[in-house]
Structures are given as C-alpha cells and as structure tokens.
Scaffold this motif. Structure first.
Motif, mmCIF file in Angstrom:
data_model
loop_
_atom_site.group_PDB
_atom_site.id
_atom_site.type_symbol
_atom_site.label_atom_id
_atom_site.label_comp_id
_atom_site.label_asym_id
_atom_site.label_seq_id
_atom_site.Cartn_x
_atom_site.Cartn_y
_atom_site.Cartn_z
ATOM 1 N N ASP A 1 0.759 -1.057 0.001
ATOM 2 C CA ASP A 1 -0.064 0.027 0.119
ATOM 3 C C ASP A 1 0.779 1.359 -0.040
ATOM 4 N N GLU B 1 0.428 4.919 -2.271
ATOM 5 C CA GLU B 1 0.243 6.196 -1.653
ATOM 6 C C GLU B 1 0.514 7.288 -2.444
ATOM 7 N N TYR C 1 -4.985 13.082 -5.124
ATOM 8 C CA TYR C 1 -5.587 12.974 -3.793
ATOM 9 C C TYR C 1 -4.770 13.388 -2.826
ATOM 10 N N ASN D 1 -4.434 11.953 3.255
ATOM 11 C CA ASN D 1 -5.325 11.194 4.115
ATOM 12 C C ASN D 1 -6.172 10.118 3.031
ATOM 13 N N LYS D 2 -6.691 10.713 2.083
ATOM 14 C CA LYS D 2 -7.425 10.082 1.176
ATOM 15 C C LYS D 2 -6.531 9.309 0.303
ATOM 16 N N LYS E 1 -3.902 7.852 1.438
ATOM 17 C CA LYS E 1 -3.336 6.447 2.337
ATOM 18 C C LYS E 1 -4.543 5.595 2.301
ATOM 19 N N ARG E 2 -5.866 6.070 2.686
ATOM 20 C CA ARG E 2 -6.823 5.271 2.788
ATOM 21 C C ARG E 2 -7.221 4.465 1.481
ATOM 22 N N LYS E 3 -7.171 5.189 0.446
ATOM 23 C CA LYS E 3 -7.403 4.454 -1.201
ATOM 24 C C LYS E 3 -6.314 3.231 -1.374
ATOM 25 N N LYS F 1 -4.386 1.681 0.972
ATOM 26 C CA LYS F 1 -4.582 0.686 1.902
ATOM 27 C C LYS F 1 -6.089 -0.335 1.445
ATOM 28 N N LEU F 2 -6.798 0.399 0.985
ATOM 29 C CA LEU F 2 -8.108 -0.371 0.672
ATOM 30 C C LEU F 2 -8.025 -1.231 -0.574
ATOM 31 N N ASN F 3 -7.243 -0.537 -1.565
ATOM 32 C CA ASN F 3 -6.866 -1.300 -2.731
ATOM 33 C C ASN F 3 -6.002 -2.259 -2.568
ATOM 34 N N ASN G 1 -5.543 -4.408 0.343
ATOM 35 C CA ASN G 1 -6.323 -5.354 0.932
ATOM 36 C C ASN G 1 -7.205 -5.900 0.160
#
Length: 122
Positions: A47, A51, A59, A62-63, A65-67, A69-71, A73
C-alpha cells in the motif's frame, strides 16, 4: 517474475494496488501458473508505494493513504480466496510491506542510496 535463489526458483507475484488488471480471474490464473511452475511463491500488494501514485493523481494525503490501503487489502483478499482453490497452499506466502520490507535493513540501505543518487542528479 522469478528469481534464481541458490539453484531454486522463487516466484514473486507483485500486485499493484489500484491496478484494474488484477481482477479475480487474473489473480487465479497467476496463482495456478505459479503453483505449477515454482516451488516457492511470494505474494505482495504493497500500500505504501501506491500512496505516492494516488497523491500524484491529486488525492490529498489522508485520502491517498486510505485508497491505497483499501486497494491493497482488496487484492490480498482476492488472492487469499483464490488460494483456497489450490491444493498445496504451503508454498505460498504473503509479504506485508510495512512489517517485512520497510523494517528490513537491506531495504533501508537501498532506499538511502537511491535518495543520494536522486539528489546528486538534480
């Protein structure tokens, strides 16, 4: 991608977070191919590198990082589900970017060298 390691072959399946190429069907094919052709297989979907890609696409931190991590996972979970269809699961292992790579002293040395080379070239 494969690496010769002490006369043994090792497959590295690197799935880039956010890359639509890695759908369920493609991941299943990659795992089956690796199972048939290699004695040891490492699966990785980091991830942290993603980023930077998402930040470059505009992005906010924070977005991104979240995107990322989600992708990452999502891809790992797809691989784990497809791995259930394979008999010899023991030869597969998953690498966690933060725990297994970022904390590795060899990676730290290479990262430092890369930064030095980049700053000297500017």
């Amino acid at each position: 991608m494969f690496i010769k390691q002490m006369n043994r072959e090792l497959a590295l399946i690197w799935m880039s977070a956010g890359n639509s190429y890695f759908d369920k069907k493609t991941i299943g094919k990659l795992l089956k191919f690796a199972d048939k052709n290699f004695p040891k297989i490492i699966i990785l979907s980091p991830d942290k590198p993603a980023e930077h890609t998402f930040k470059a696409l505009g992005y906010q931190d924070n977005k991104a990082k979240r995107k990322a991590k989600l992708n990452a996972n999502l891809l790992i979970n797809r691989a784990k589900r497809e791995l259930q269809k394979i008999k010899n699961k023991d030869k597969f292992s998953f690498i966690n970017w933060e725990n297994d790579v970022l904390g590795n002293s060899e990676y730290d040395v290479l990262s430092t060298l890369k930064c030095r080379v980049s700053s000297e070239g500017s």
